[in-house]
Design an enzyme around this catalytic site. Structure first.
Site, PDB file in Angstrom:
ATOM      1  N   CYS A  69       0.829  -1.209   0.000  1.00 34.15           N
ATOM      2  CA  CYS A  69       0.000   0.000   0.000  1.00 34.15           C
ATOM      3  C   CYS A  69       0.868   1.266   0.000  1.00 34.15           C
ATOM      4  O   CYS A  69       1.878   1.344   0.703  1.00 34.15           O
ATOM      5  CB  CYS A  69      -0.904  -0.012   1.222  1.00 34.15           C
ATOM      6  SG  CYS A  69      -2.017   1.403   1.277  1.00 34.15           S
ATOM      7  N   CYS A  73       0.546   4.656   7.022  1.00 32.41           N
ATOM      8  CA  CYS A  73      -0.084   4.528   8.342  1.00 32.41           C
ATOM      9  C   CYS A  73       0.861   3.751   9.277  1.00 32.41           C
ATOM     10  O   CYS A  73       1.210   2.595   8.978  1.00 32.41           O
ATOM     11  CB  CYS A  73      -1.425   3.816   8.212  1.00 32.41           C
ATOM     12  SG  CYS A  73      -2.435   4.481   6.859  1.00 32.41           S
ATOM     13  N   CYS A  76       0.359   0.023  10.377  1.00 33.60           N
ATOM     14  CA  CYS A  76      -0.131  -0.972   9.418  1.00 33.60           C
ATOM     15  C   CYS A  76       0.967  -1.833   8.788  1.00 33.60           C
ATOM     16  O   CYS A  76       1.920  -1.319   8.199  1.00 33.60           O
ATOM     17  CB  CYS A  76      -0.926  -0.284   8.315  1.00 33.60           C
ATOM     18  SG  CYS A  76      -1.687  -1.488   7.195  1.00 33.60           S
ATOM     19  N   CYS A 113     -16.950  -8.659   5.291  1.00 31.16           N
ATOM     20  CA  CYS A 113     -16.257  -7.384   5.089  1.00 31.16           C
ATOM     21  C   CYS A 113     -14.994  -7.608   4.253  1.00 31.16           C
ATOM     22  O   CYS A 113     -14.127  -8.400   4.626  1.00 31.16           O
ATOM     23  CB  CYS A 113     -15.894  -6.788   6.448  1.00 31.16           C
ATOM     24  SG  CYS A 113     -15.054  -5.211   6.293  1.00 31.16           S
ATOM     25  N   CYS A 144     -19.886  -5.445   3.442  1.00 33.25           N
ATOM     26  CA  CYS A 144     -19.103  -4.316   3.940  1.00 33.25           C
ATOM     27  C   CYS A 144     -17.804  -4.281   3.150  1.00 33.25           C
ATOM     28  O   CYS A 144     -17.267  -5.339   2.787  1.00 33.25           O
ATOM     29  CB  CYS A 144     -18.813  -4.510   5.431  1.00 33.25           C
ATOM     30  SG  CYS A 144     -17.718  -3.246   6.112  1.00 33.25           S
ATOM     31  N   CYS A 204     -19.371   2.685   8.831  1.00 32.35           N
ATOM     32  CA  CYS A 204     -18.637   1.962   9.865  1.00 32.35           C
ATOM     33  C   CYS A 204     -17.352   2.747  10.081  1.00 32.35           C
ATOM     34  O   CYS A 204     -16.508   2.810   9.183  1.00 32.35           O
ATOM     35  CB  CYS A 204     -18.341   0.534   9.405  1.00 32.35           C
ATOM     36  SG  CYS A 204     -17.255  -0.359  10.523  1.00 32.35           S
ATOM     37  N   ARG A 276     -17.958  -2.335  17.842  1.00 35.22           N
ATOM     38  CA  ARG A 276     -17.272  -3.576  17.478  1.00 35.22           C
ATOM     39  C   ARG A 276     -15.941  -3.702  18.210  1.00 35.22           C
ATOM     40  O   ARG A 276     -15.078  -2.824  18.116  1.00 35.22           O
ATOM     41  CB  ARG A 276     -17.025  -3.602  15.968  1.00 35.22           C
ATOM     42  CG  ARG A 276     -16.452  -4.923  15.462  1.00 35.22           C
ATOM     43  CD  ARG A 276     -16.129  -4.836  13.985  1.00 35.22           C
ATOM     44  NE  ARG A 276     -17.273  -4.358  13.231  1.00 35.22           N
ATOM     45  CZ  ARG A 276     -18.263  -5.132  12.795  1.00 35.22           C
ATOM     46  NH1 ARG A 276     -18.241  -6.419  13.044  1.00 35.22           N
ATOM     47  NH2 ARG A 276     -19.263  -4.619  12.125  1.00 35.22           N
TER      48      ARG A 276
HETATM   49  N1  SAM Z   1      -6.591   0.543   3.168  1.00 38.65           N
HETATM   50  C1  SAM Z   1      -7.861   0.926   3.629  1.00 38.65           C
HETATM   51  C2  SAM Z   1      -7.787   2.129   4.548  1.00 38.65           C
HETATM   52  O1  SAM Z   1      -6.878   2.201   5.357  1.00 38.65           O
HETATM   53  O2  SAM Z   1      -8.638   2.996   4.465  1.00 38.65           O
HETATM   54  C3  SAM Z   1      -8.639  -0.193   4.277  1.00 38.65           C
HETATM   55  C4  SAM Z   1      -7.936  -1.260   5.103  1.00 38.65           C
HETATM   56  S1  SAM Z   1      -7.177  -0.708   6.607  1.00 38.65           S
HETATM   57  C5  SAM Z   1      -6.141  -2.070   7.028  1.00 38.65           C
HETATM   58  C6  SAM Z   1      -8.519  -0.726   7.761  1.00 38.65           C
HETATM   59  C7  SAM Z   1      -8.235  -0.287   9.191  1.00 38.65           C
HETATM   60  O3  SAM Z   1      -7.588  -1.320   9.900  1.00 38.65           O
HETATM   61  C8  SAM Z   1      -7.355   0.907   9.415  1.00 38.65           C
HETATM   62  O4  SAM Z   1      -8.006   2.123   9.237  1.00 38.65           O
HETATM   63  C9  SAM Z   1      -6.954   0.736  10.860  1.00 38.65           C
HETATM   64  O5  SAM Z   1      -7.865   1.418  11.694  1.00 38.65           O
HETATM   65  C10 SAM Z   1      -7.049  -0.780  11.080  1.00 38.65           C
HETATM   66  N2  SAM Z   1      -5.717  -1.360  11.326  1.00 38.65           N
HETATM   67  C11 SAM Z   1      -4.742  -1.551  10.421  1.00 38.65           C
HETATM   68  N3  SAM Z   1      -3.655  -2.088  10.987  1.00 38.65           N
HETATM   69  C12 SAM Z   1      -3.944  -2.246  12.308  1.00 38.65           C
HETATM   70  C13 SAM Z   1      -3.208  -2.742  13.425  1.00 38.65           C
HETATM   71  N4  SAM Z   1      -1.949  -3.170  13.314  1.00 38.65           N
HETATM   72  N5  SAM Z   1      -3.817  -2.760  14.625  1.00 38.65           N
HETATM   73  C14 SAM Z   1      -5.082  -2.328  14.760  1.00 38.65           C
HETATM   74  N6  SAM Z   1      -5.828  -1.842  13.736  1.00 38.65           N
HETATM   75  C15 SAM Z   1      -5.267  -1.797  12.525  1.00 38.65           C
HETATM   76  C1  DTB Z   2     -11.275  -2.179  11.441  1.00 37.71           C
HETATM   77  O1  DTB Z   2     -11.521  -1.152  12.096  1.00 37.71           O
HETATM   78  N1  DTB Z   2     -10.476  -3.173  11.849  1.00 37.71           N
HETATM   79  C2  DTB Z   2     -10.349  -4.195  10.832  1.00 37.71           C
HETATM   80  C3  DTB Z   2     -11.377  -3.716   9.770  1.00 37.71           C
HETATM   81  N2  DTB Z   2     -11.772  -2.433  10.248  1.00 37.71           N
HETATM   82  C4  DTB Z   2     -11.024  -3.706   8.359  1.00 37.71           C
HETATM   83  C5  DTB Z   2      -8.956  -4.370  10.341  1.00 37.71           C
HETATM   84  C6  DTB Z   2      -7.979  -4.716  11.413  1.00 37.71           C
HETATM   85  C7  DTB Z   2      -6.669  -4.965  10.780  1.00 37.71           C
HETATM   86  C8  DTB Z   2      -5.638  -5.423  11.747  1.00 37.71           C
HETATM   87  C9  DTB Z   2      -4.308  -5.609  11.115  1.00 37.71           C
HETATM   88  C10 DTB Z   2      -4.243  -6.663  10.040  1.00 37.71           C
HETATM   89  O2  DTB Z   2      -4.789  -7.780  10.237  1.00 37.71           O
HETATM   90  O3  DTB Z   2      -3.612  -6.424   9.011  1.00 37.71           O
HETATM   91 FE1  SF4 Z   3      -2.759   1.214   3.407  1.00 32.54          FE
HETATM   92 FE2  SF4 Z   3      -2.700   0.029   5.759  1.00 32.54          FE
HETATM   93 FE3  SF4 Z   3      -3.038   2.650   5.638  1.00 32.54          FE
HETATM   94 FE4  SF4 Z   3      -5.027   1.011   4.801  1.00 32.54          FE
HETATM   95  S1  SF4 Z   3      -4.243   1.208   6.893  1.00 32.54           S
HETATM   96  S2  SF4 Z   3      -4.243   2.856   3.781  1.00 32.54           S
HETATM   97  S3  SF4 Z   3      -3.788  -0.693   3.984  1.00 32.54           S
HETATM   98  S4  SF4 Z   3      -1.189   1.521   4.990  1.00 32.54           S
END
Ligand code: SAM
Ligand code: DTB
Ligand code: SF4
Length: 334
Positions: A69, A73, A76, A113, A144, A204, A276
Site C-alpha cells: 500500500c 499509516c 499498518c 467485510c 461491507c 462503519c 465492534r
Molecule cells: N486501506 C484501507 C484504509 O486504510 O482505508 C482499508 C484497510 S485498513 C487495514 C482498515 C483499518 O484497519 C485501518 O483504518 C486501521 O484502523 C485498522 N488497522 C490496520 N492495521 C492495524 C493494526 N496493526 N492494529 C489495529 N488496527 C489496525
Molecule cells: C477495522 O476497524 N479493523 C479491521 C477492519 N476495520 C477492516 C482491520 C484490522 C486490521 C488489523 C491488522 C491486520 O490484520 O492487518
Molecule cells: Fe494502506 Fe494500511 Fe493505511 Fe489502509 S491502513 S491505507 S492498507 S497503509
C-alpha cells in the site's frame, strides 16, 4: 475524588436523535475518568435501552488485496513504506471472494467485510469490486467494504451494487493524527465519510487505541466520532496489533481497563451504534473480552484471521459466546 459530579447533565442526557447536540472533548474525557464500576453500569444501562444485551453480531473479514500500500499509516503491516514480511498481492478474483463468503456464512457470519490495501480504488478496479458486492449480497450476507478513500461516484457505484456498510476509520484524534499518518489528511477521511453517507451506505467508522496516545486523544477520537452527524452505525474499536517492522512496534501497551473504558465511552456517546470489539482480541483473555461486552461491545470479527494478523480461532470464539450465554444476531437486521 468523585469526578461524576463534574459532568454536566446535558452531556449525559443528549438524546440520540438530537443531531445538533455536540460532545465536547472535555465532557468525553470526564466520562473516561468515572470510577470504572459507575462507567460500566451506565454503559450497560444505555446498551439495554437499544439492544438485547445477550446478542452479538459477527462479521468475517477477507483481505481481497493485500500489501504494497502506498500509504504510510504507522500501525499498518501492509504499508509499502515498511518491511514486515507481508507480501504484496493482486486483487483476488471475484469467484474466490464469493467462495470465501459462502464459507463464512456456513460458519455463522452474517456480514462479510472485504478489505483492500489501497489508498483508494482505481477506476479499473471498480467493476470487480462492485461485482463482489453483488454476488456476496446474493448469498444473503450483509456486505461491507474498506477500500481506502472514495469519491462521490465510487460511493454511488458501491451503493448501486448493494453495499450495506463502508468501513473507513478516523483512527485517532485530529491532534495526534499527524504522528501516525502523513500521506492522507484527517479532512480526506472526513470527506470520504461524507461521500459514503451521501450515497446512503451505512457508515462503519472507529479508530485504534494503544498507539502511544493519551487519554485526551482517546476522548478526542470519540468526540469526533460521536459528533459526526449522524454518528456511525458501526464503531470499530481496535487495540493496536503491534507488528514487527512497523513504526509503532514496541509502543507501551495500553492498560486493559483503559481499553474497556474506551468501549464504554463509545457505547454511552453513540448509544444506538453497533460497537465492534475489533483488532487485538487475540491478545486479550476471555475475562477481558467479557468486560468489553459488559461495557457495550456487541459485535466482533469472527474467523481465524483479520486482514494479515491473527484473530481468535472460530471454535474458541464459539466456546466463549456459549460460556457467556451470548447469542449470535441473525441476519436481516442491518
Ligand atoms: N486501506 C484501507 C484504509 O486504510 O482505508 C482499508 C484497510 S485498513 C487495514 C482498515 C483499518 O484497519 C485501518 O483504518 C486501521 O484502523 C485498522 N488497522 C490496520 N492495521 C492495524 C493494526 N496493526 N492494529 C489495529 N488496527 C489496525
Ligand atoms: C477495522 O476497524 N479493523 C479491521 C477492519 N476495520 C477492516 C482491520 C484490522 C486490521 C488489523 C491488522 C491486520 O490484520 O492487518
Ligand atoms: Fe494502506 Fe494500511 Fe493505511 Fe489502509 S491502513 S491505507 S492498507 S497503509
Amino acid at each position: 475524588m468523585n469526578t461524576v459530579a463534574t459532568i454536566p447533565l446535558s452531556a449525559l442526557k443528549k438524546p440520540a436523535a438530537l443531531s445538533n447536540a455536540r460532545w465536547r472533548v472535555e465532557d468525553v474525557e470526564a466520562l473516561f475518568a468515572w470510577p470504572l464500576m459507575d462507567l460500566l453500569h451506565r454503559a450497560q444501562q444505555v446498551h439495554r435501552q437499544y439492544f438485547d444485551p445477550n446478542e452479538i453480531q459477527l462479521s468475517t473479514l477477507l483481505s481481497i488485496k493485500t500489501g504494497g500500500c502506498a500509504e504510510d499509516c504507522g500501525y499498518c503491516p501492509q504499508s509499502a513504506h515498511v518491511d514486515t514480511g507481508v507480501k504484496a498481492g493482486k486483487l483476488m478474483p471475484v469467484a474466490e471472494v464469493v467462495e470465501a463468503a459462502r464459507m463464512a456464512k456456513d460458519q455463522g457470519a452474517t456480514r462479510f467485510c472485504m478489505g483492500a490495501a489501497w489508498r483508494s480504488p482505481k477506476p479499473r478496479d471498480m467493476a470487480a469490486v462492485t461485482e463482489m458486492v453483488r454476488q456476496v449480497k446474493g448469498l444473503g450476507l450483509q456486505t461491507c467494504m474498506t477500500l481506502g478513500m472514495l469519491d462521490g461516484s465510487q460511493a454511488d457505484a458501491l451503493k448501486d451494487a448493494g453495499l450495506d456498510y463502508y468501513n473507513h476509520n478516523l483512527d485517532t484524534a485530529p491532534e495526534y493524527y499527524g504522528r501516525i499518518v502523513s500521506t492522507r489528511t484527517y479532512q480526506d477521511r472526513l470527506d470520504t465519510l461524507a461521500h459514503v453517507r451521501e450515497a446512503g451506505i451505512h457508515v462503519c467508522c472507529g479508530g485504534i487505541v494503544g498507539m502511544g496516545e493519551g487519554r485526551l486523544h482517546r476522548a478526542g477520537l470519540i468526540a469526533q466520532l460521536a459528533n459526526l452527524d449522524p454518528y456511525p452505525e458501526s464503531v470499530p474499536i481496535n487495540n493496536l496489533v503491534q507488528v514487527e517492522g512497523t513504526p509503532l512496534a514496541g509502543t507501551e501497551p495500553l492498560d486493559p481497563f483503559e481499553f474497556v473504558r474506551t468501549v464504554a465511552v463509545a457505547r454511552i456517546t453513540m448509544s444506538s451504534a453497533m460497537v465492534r470489539l475489533s483488532a487485538g482480541r487475540e491478545q486479550m483473555d476471555d475475562a477481558l473480552q467479557a468486560l468489553c461486552f459488559l461495557a457495550g461491545a456487541n459485535s466482533i470479527f469472527y474467523g481465524d484471521k483479520l486482514l494479515t494478523t491473527g484473530n481468535p480461532q472460530a471454535t474458541r470464539d464459539r466456546a466463549l459466546l456459549n460460556r457467556l450465554g451470548l447469542r449470535i444476531q441473525s441476519e436481516g437486521a442491518i
